[in-house]
Design a protein around this motif. Sequence first.
Motif, mmCIF file in Angstrom:
data_model
loop_
_atom_site.group_PDB
_atom_site.id
_atom_site.type_symbol
_atom_site.label_atom_id
_atom_site.label_comp_id
_atom_site.label_asym_id
_atom_site.label_seq_id
_atom_site.Cartn_x
_atom_site.Cartn_y
_atom_site.Cartn_z
ATOM 1 N N ASP A 10 47.366 57.810 -24.502
ATOM 2 C CA ASP A 10 47.366 58.282 -23.111
ATOM 3 C C ASP A 10 46.996 59.754 -23.015
ATOM 4 N N SER A 11 47.275 60.508 -24.057
ATOM 5 C CA SER A 11 46.970 61.933 -24.043
ATOM 6 C C SER A 11 45.468 62.208 -24.107
ATOM 7 N N TYR A 12 44.695 61.212 -24.451
ATOM 8 C CA TYR A 12 43.255 61.412 -24.624
ATOM 9 C C TYR A 12 42.410 60.707 -23.573
ATOM 10 N N LYS A 13 43.049 60.161 -22.534
ATOM 11 C CA LYS A 13 42.291 59.448 -21.504
ATOM 12 C C LYS A 13 41.223 60.328 -20.851
ATOM 13 N N SER A 14 41.537 61.595 -20.692
ATOM 14 C CA SER A 14 40.566 62.486 -20.032
ATOM 15 C C SER A 14 39.307 62.669 -20.871
ATOM 16 N N LEU A 15 39.368 62.348 -22.156
ATOM 17 C CA LEU A 15 38.204 62.529 -23.028
ATOM 18 C C LEU A 15 37.351 61.269 -23.178
ATOM 19 N N ALA A 18 34.071 61.999 -21.718
ATOM 20 C CA ALA A 18 33.558 63.333 -22.032
ATOM 21 C C ALA A 18 32.265 63.239 -22.840
ATOM 22 N N GLU A 19 31.406 64.214 -22.613
ATOM 23 C CA GLU A 19 30.176 64.311 -23.398
ATOM 24 C C GLU A 19 30.499 65.017 -24.709
ATOM 25 N N ILE A 20 29.603 64.874 -25.670
ATOM 26 C CA ILE A 20 29.821 65.470 -26.988
ATOM 27 C C ILE A 20 29.991 66.988 -26.891
ATOM 28 N N THR A 21 29.298 67.615 -25.946
ATOM 29 C CA THR A 21 29.431 69.064 -25.795
ATOM 30 C C THR A 21 30.829 69.441 -25.292
ATOM 31 N N ASP A 22 31.425 68.579 -24.465
ATOM 32 C CA ASP A 22 32.790 68.843 -23.991
ATOM 33 C C ASP A 22 33.783 68.779 -25.154
ATOM 34 N N ILE A 23 33.605 67.783 -26.006
ATOM 35 C CA ILE A 23 34.501 67.627 -27.153
ATOM 36 C C ILE A 23 34.297 68.777 -28.136
ATOM 37 N N ALA A 24 33.045 69.156 -28.358
ATOM 38 C CA ALA A 24 32.761 70.277 -29.259
ATOM 39 C C ALA A 24 33.412 71.561 -28.740
ATOM 40 N N TRP A 25 33.343 71.776 -27.431
ATOM 41 C CA TRP A 25 33.949 72.960 -26.848
ATOM 42 C C TRP A 25 35.464 72.950 -27.055
ATOM 43 N N GLU A 26 36.097 71.798 -26.900
ATOM 44 C CA GLU A 26 37.538 71.695 -27.111
ATOM 45 C C GLU A 26 37.915 72.073 -28.546
ATOM 46 N N PHE A 27 37.149 71.588 -29.504
ATOM 47 C CA PHE A 27 37.423 71.946 -30.898
ATOM 48 C C PHE A 27 37.223 73.439 -31.116
ATOM 49 N N LEU A 28 36.137 73.969 -30.589
ATOM 50 C CA LEU A 28 35.830 75.378 -30.819
ATOM 51 C C LEU A 28 36.862 76.292 -30.184
#
Length: 64
Positions: A10-15, A18-28
Amino acid sequence: MPTFDWRSPDSYKSLQDAEITDIAWEFLRRNKDYQRDYEETVRNSPDGEVSPEFRRRWGICFRP
């Protein structure tokens, strides 16, 4: 302080959409080395902006 259970799907529903750039930004943005480098770069910048070298170092590309 908001709670986040990294083991709960449930904590990851917002992702889900998400596009790969959104996920990359979260990691960065959560990377401690990036955070330290960003703070130091902005603190030492005369205009408070990051340099092209900083963007290259972290692979950041801004779209118009």
